[in-house]
Design a protein around this motif. Structure first.
Motif, PDB file in Angstrom:
ATOM      1  N   SER A 564       0.689  -1.285  -0.156  1.00  0.00           N
ATOM      2  CA  SER A 564       0.059  -0.017  -0.075  1.00  0.00           C
ATOM      3  C   SER A 564       0.942   1.209   0.092  1.00  0.00           C
ATOM      4  O   SER A 564       0.283   2.291   0.403  1.00  0.00           O
ATOM      5  CB  SER A 564      -1.060  -0.083   1.113  1.00  0.00           C
ATOM      6  OG  SER A 564      -0.350  -0.034   2.333  1.00  0.00           O
ATOM      7  N   GLY A 565       2.185   1.235  -0.303  1.00  0.00           N
ATOM      8  CA  GLY A 565       2.998   2.280  -0.441  1.00  0.00           C
ATOM      9  C   GLY A 565       3.349   2.890   0.982  1.00  0.00           C
ATOM     10  O   GLY A 565       4.007   4.045   0.942  1.00  0.00           O
ATOM     11  N   GLN A 566       3.373   2.319   2.011  1.00  0.00           N
ATOM     12  CA  GLN A 566       3.721   2.591   3.278  1.00  0.00           C
ATOM     13  C   GLN A 566       4.767   2.459   3.606  1.00  0.00           C
ATOM     14  O   GLN A 566       5.656   1.462   3.272  1.00  0.00           O
ATOM     15  CB  GLN A 566       2.727   2.342   4.438  1.00  0.00           C
ATOM     16  CG  GLN A 566       1.204   2.849   3.892  1.00  0.00           C
ATOM     17  CD  GLN A 566       0.558   2.640   5.377  1.00  0.00           C
ATOM     18  OE1 GLN A 566       0.682   3.370   6.389  1.00  0.00           O
ATOM     19  NE2 GLN A 566      -0.613   2.216   5.185  1.00  0.00           N
ATOM     20  N   LYS A 567       5.674   3.390   4.591  1.00  0.00           N
ATOM     21  CA  LYS A 567       6.962   3.311   4.660  1.00  0.00           C
ATOM     22  C   LYS A 567       6.949   1.968   6.145  1.00  0.00           C
ATOM     23  O   LYS A 567       6.063   2.350   6.917  1.00  0.00           O
ATOM     24  CB  LYS A 567       7.600   4.538   5.505  1.00  0.00           C
ATOM     25  CG  LYS A 567       9.155   4.516   5.033  1.00  0.00           C
ATOM     26  CD  LYS A 567       9.847   5.705   5.460  1.00  0.00           C
ATOM     27  CE  LYS A 567      11.021   5.549   6.190  1.00  0.00           C
ATOM     28  NZ  LYS A 567      11.845   4.429   5.458  1.00  0.00           N
ATOM     29  N   VAL A 568       7.694   1.338   5.749  1.00  0.00           N
ATOM     30  CA  VAL A 568       7.574   0.112   6.725  1.00  0.00           C
ATOM     31  C   VAL A 568       8.915   0.126   7.920  1.00  0.00           C
ATOM     32  O   VAL A 568      10.081   0.218   7.438  1.00  0.00           O
ATOM     33  CB  VAL A 568       7.728  -1.328   6.181  1.00  0.00           C
ATOM     34  CG1 VAL A 568       7.737  -2.501   7.158  1.00  0.00           C
ATOM     35  CG2 VAL A 568       6.431  -1.286   5.314  1.00  0.00           C
ATOM     36  N   PRO A 569       8.732  -0.010   9.206  1.00  0.00           N
ATOM     37  CA  PRO A 569       9.942   0.422   9.927  1.00  0.00           C
ATOM     38  C   PRO A 569      10.967  -0.939   9.696  1.00  0.00           C
ATOM     39  O   PRO A 569      10.507  -2.028   9.590  1.00  0.00           O
ATOM     40  CB  PRO A 569       9.437   0.502  11.441  1.00  0.00           C
ATOM     41  CG  PRO A 569       7.844   0.000  11.192  1.00  0.00           C
ATOM     42  CD  PRO A 569       7.571   0.204   9.812  1.00  0.00           C
TER      43      PRO A 569
END
Ligand code: ADP
Length: 634
Positions: A564-569
């Motif tokens: 979903s295009g989110q930044k993943v830690p």
């Protein structure tokens, strides 16, 4: 016949054409349902009139008892339905009888297989309504006038059910809708009082307003035919107001088909009357099959709301939580005001307490179904399990109850079907087992063979295998069930508690001490790729494994977020190795630091692959492996 003006021919929307075509070819074995569908529409139209007339009494145009009349003409081969409900304007007729408003219809049509049996099920779910007239008629005429419009603004709609329909403006003295079916020559059996009466009794007895047929009466010899007399053929009382004991299963089933626009019987229902501080009746149904738009956000959902027997709105969504959006039914309140709106419903505290009571009813009904009809419940789970999994996050108060309804695939069931209940899991847990073990992953094949399961297999401990996209998210909302905590077997430092004997534990500690040197070498070799290196207690066959940190995101959540295009830690796995494995022994004995480095990276990458993850640097993996292969063959 009055004069027709503004005559036009218009084409059906593509989806209507497809539906008409399919319907005629796949519903031929159940032709008589056309009458049920048309009566259902007429009844809805009367409900709408009754409701609108609350604020605009003029719409009733001097009254007349609200009813539906069905008549026929054997010679002309017609069946006619007439209602004095809300009616349609010219524009209404063009949109309602020329298009399908449901979103996602085009996609739905694409899914039809061309296999008539399968498609008839699908169409049933979809609901064919008005268009079912063309199952028996080769020409359908609709005369209608919207309540409140002058008599000169009637509409005459007619079509042969092929590509288009004609529309004209006509005079119509009475408000409401008259539908004339010109029967196909093979279907003239329907122009028969006895047949029509039987169909109405069978499918439409529950309709709350009178459905009338002409009384059979023979004209006496030599006399003119007597004037038509009508008689009511259905029971004509709102089904949910009747005592449970007096309503037959078939009546509940037909009522469901009316309100849900479904062709199939429901799996289960719950009919209740509440008296006391709040007064209301509810009749809730579990459908047998998921609707095609179950996952569409904007798809209509909710119950049919009545206030003191008067229909108020369809799809009142405030009475049930989102995860129970597949439930169909009616709620009839004595406490709400007749001019209640959607906005008021969202805020009214009465609704809150009704919502929690209705939610409990549904969960109880599902519990009962699971207990008494396990096979049916299996079907329910296949259709709605994914939606039920949204429950624990949305409905904190009922978390435990919902958890009891969940079904899982497990190491103790072949084939990966989701059939294991948590109660069942606990009932067959090992002595001393105080945890519920699970593993999440992408596919059943992948988790089933995961090295994380090795020690569980050895000890015969059951592990739930979760492979739906929603599962990791679901498990983040479930901490325990029946006092037993959930444990992700791929996460943290696996502690089997009492399942490991004292000797086991002692042995583990000794091995860890013994391998301290190897641990240090691995830490250096793997460097940044890992957060920790330790001896594993989970492995029997594999050399190494990657565990997820206690607080880190699992693979599934990470992939969903990434997609979903989110930044993943960023999080690093823990590298655990199996001290008893010959490869590890070899590694430990390796003198060359270069070879040691290559081998440890290969083990690391293999562990990632086995966990279903992709490699950060696949080329490096191949290079290292090939290097070793070359050395091996020398
Ligand atoms: P559905 O009932 O599922 O909406 P239908 O195809 O049966 O689909 O009907 C389409 C629409 O046509 C209805 O929603 C209603 O607006 C209108 N309609 C059908 N029959 C009548 C009727 N007897 N009186 C007034 N409107 C009607």
């Amino acid at each position: 016949m009055s004069v027709e003006t503004q005559k036009e021919t218009l084409g059906f929307q593509t989806e209507v054409k497809q539906l008409l075509h399919l319907m005629i070819h796949s519903l031929y074995s159940n032709k008589e349902i056309f009458l049920r569908e048309l009566i259902s529409n007429a009844s809805d139209a009367v409900d709408k009139l009754r409701f609108e007339a609350l604020s605009k009494p003029d719409l009733l145009e001097g009254g007349a008892e609200l009813k539906i009349r069905v008549s026929f003409d054997k010679d002309a081969k017609t069946v006619t339905l007439e209602d004095n409900g809300i009616g349609m304007s010219r524009e209404d007729a063009i949109t309602h009888l020329g298009t399908i408003a449901k979103s996602g219809t085009a996609d739905f049509m694409k899914n039809l297989s061309g296999d008539q049996k399968k498609d008839s099920h699908l169409i049933g779910q979809f609901g064919v309504g008005f268009y079912s007239a063309f199952i028996v008629a080769d020409k359908v005429e609709v005369f209608s006038r919207r309540a409140g419009l002058p008599a000169s603004e009637g509409v005459h709609w007619s079509s042969k059910g092929e590509g288009d329909f004609e529309i004209a403006t006509v005079d119509k003295a009475d408000r409401g809708t008259r539908i004339v079916l010109h029967l196909k020559s093979a279907e003239d059996e329907f122009a028969d009082g006895y047949r029509l009466r039987n169909i109405i009794k069978k499918y439409s007895d529950h309709i709350a307003l009178p459905i009338e047929l002409p009384k059979e009466q023979a004209a006496a010899e030599g006399e003119a035919a007597p004037e038509l007399e009508w008689e009511t053929v259905n029971r004509a009382s709102a089904l949910w107001t009747r005592p449970r004991t007096e309503v037959k299963d078939e009546e509940y089933q037909e009522f469901y088909k009316h309100i849900a626009h479904d062709f199939e019987n429901p799996l289960s229902w719950s009919h209740n009357k509440v008296e006391g501080k709040l007064e209301y009746s509810s009749l809730l149904y579990v459908p047998a099959r998921a609707p095609f738009d179950l996952y569409q956000r904007e798809a209509p959902r909710g119950l049919k709301l009545y206030v003191q027997r008067v229909f108020v709105m369809d799809q009142a969504e405030s009475f049930l939580p989102l995860y129970l959006r597949f439930i169909k039914g009616v709620v009839d309140s004595n406490d709400l005001s007749l001019n209640v709106s959607r906005e008021i419903l969202q805020k009214d505290p009465i609704i809150d307490s009704m919502k929690s009571a209705l939610t409990k009813r549904v969960l109880d009904m599902l519990e009962k179904l699971a207990k008494n009809e396990p096979d049916q419940y299996k079907g329910f789970w296949k259709n709605f399990g994914q939606v039920m999994k949204e429950g624990p996050a949305e409905d904190f108060a009922n978390k435990e109850k919902i958890a009891g309804l969940l079904r899982f695939a497990s190491t103790h069931e072949d084939g990966g079907e989701q059939v294991v209940a948590l109660t069942e899991y606990l009932a067959r847990a090992k002595e001393g087992q105080d945890k519920i073990y699970y593993l999440t992953g992408e596919t059943y094949a992948q988790v089933k063979n995961s090295p994380h399961l090795e020690v569980f297999r050895k000890k015969g401990i059951e592990v739930l295998l979760l492979t739906d996209r929603i599962d990791e998210w679901l498990m983040s909302y479930l901490s325990d069930f029946d006092g037993k905590g959930f444990v992700d077997v791929a996460r943290g430092d696996l502690d089997l508690g009492k399942l490991d004997s004292e000797e086991d534990k002692k042995a583990q500690e000794e091995v860890a001490k013994d391998k301290e040197g190897l641990i240090e070498r691995l830490k250096v070799a793997l460097g940044d790729a890992v957060s920790e290196v330790r001896v594993s207690h989970r492995l029997t066959d594999s050399p190494a494994i990657l565990a997820i940190g206690e607080q880190d995101l699992g693979l599934q959540m990470r992939q969903i977020l990434e997609a979903s295009g989110q930044k993943v830690p960023d999080s690093k796995p823990i590298f655990e190795f199996n001290p008893a494995h010959p490869l590890i022994a070899k590694l430990d004995a390796e003198q060359s630091e270069e070879r040691f480095g290559d081998l440890s990276h290969i083990l690391f990458d293999q562990a990632a692959l086995a966990a279903g993850d992709s490699l950060k640097d696949p080329a490096a993996y191949v290079r290292r492996l090939n290097k070793l292969l070359v050395e091996l063959s020398v």
